[in-house]
Design an enzyme around this catalytic site. Structure first.
Site, PDB file in Angstrom:
ATOM      1  N   ASP A 199      32.832  35.120  61.457  1.00  0.00           N
ATOM      2  CA  ASP A 199      33.094  36.376  62.187  1.00  0.00           C
ATOM      3  C   ASP A 199      34.280  36.328  63.152  1.00  0.00           C
ATOM      4  OD1 ASP A 199      30.716  36.753  60.843  1.00  0.00           O
ATOM      5  OD2 ASP A 199      29.493  37.098  62.613  1.00  0.00           O
TER       6      ASP A 199
ATOM      7  N   LYS B 257      28.651  40.909  56.321  1.00  0.00           N
ATOM      8  CA  LYS B 257      27.225  40.735  56.605  1.00  0.00           C
ATOM      9  C   LYS B 257      26.791  41.662  57.735  1.00  0.00           C
ATOM     10  CE  LYS B 257      27.687  36.661  59.720  1.00  0.00           C
ATOM     11  NZ  LYS B 257      27.189  37.209  60.970  1.00  0.00           N
TER      12      LYS B 257
ATOM     13  N   CYS C 109      25.420  34.349  66.203  1.00  0.00           N
ATOM     14  CA  CYS C 109      25.623  34.023  64.787  1.00  0.00           C
ATOM     15  C   CYS C 109      25.748  32.520  64.540  1.00  0.00           C
ATOM     16  CB  CYS C 109      26.837  34.774  64.248  1.00  0.00           C
ATOM     17  SG  CYS C 109      26.599  36.572  64.311  1.00  0.00           S
TER      18      CYS C 109
END
Length: 198
Positions: free
Chosen positions: A21, A82, A115
């Site tokens: 990310d 995602k 995450c």
């Protein structure tokens, strides 16, 4: 019952890099994001030099943008959108299953306490050893970042640095790719705020 300390030996043939990310929308929010990007670039260059597969995720790219331009995704195995916080998606599990003998994941990106933490815990739960690159991993808050790194280290996850990872992967000055890796780390990586508490 004593838990055996994880030694954390890394070899290119049994390692996969996970880049989590590193997206445009996070740029103004994440502490030391410029440093994190530059260390992430090094890691991906190192992966290309050593032939290590790279898996990249993007959290809800429709809203948060794609991976920052500075990060060169040439040759990565997978770039996946995602909504789940953990990177351990069915497509990622399938990709890992295709790579014979994966023992270790080198994990970096944002955010450390969300995450990254959830990915690391899921991978360890599946028997994969996780190395978190502290100088390529951050959060919006330094408090969240530091507590996450401490928690993860106590779980037996290896919290390390980009230079340590790259040199562990070549392991020998006589490695055919040593010179290329040495050039990557000639200038020390930025400290990305990790020494602010020292």
């Amino acid at each position: 019952m004593f838990a055996l300390t994880t030694l954390g030996n890394l070899t290119p043939s049994s390692t996969v890099f996970f880049c989590c990310d590193m997206q445009e929308r996070f740029r103004p929010a994440i502490k030391y994001f410029g440093d994190i990007i530059s260390v992430g670039q090094r890691l991906l260059q190192g992966a290309r030099i050593l032939g290590i597969p790279v898996i990249v995720t993007e959290q809800y790219p429709k809203g948060l943008g794609s991976t920052v331009q500075e990060i060169d995704l040439t040759g990565v195995k997978l770039v996946l959108p995602k909504t789940k916080f953990s990177m351990v998606l069915p497509e990622v599990e399938a990709a890992l299953a295709e790579i014979p003998g994966v023992r270790s994941v080198v994990l970096f990106g944002v955010e450390t306490h969300v995450c990254i933490q959830q990915t690391a815990l899921e991978l360890v739960g599946r028997g994969i050893e996780v190395h978190i690159v502290a100088d390529a991993t951050s959060s919006r808050s330094m408090m969240d970042r530091m507590f996450a790194l401490e928690r993860l280290a106590r779980t037996g996850i290896i919290v390390t640095t980009s230079e340590a990872v790259l040199l562990q992967l070549v392991a020998d000055k006589d490695h055919p790719k040593f010179k290329e890796i040495q050039n990557l780390i000639k200038a020390s990586a930025p400290e990305s705020g990790l020494l602010s508490k020292v």
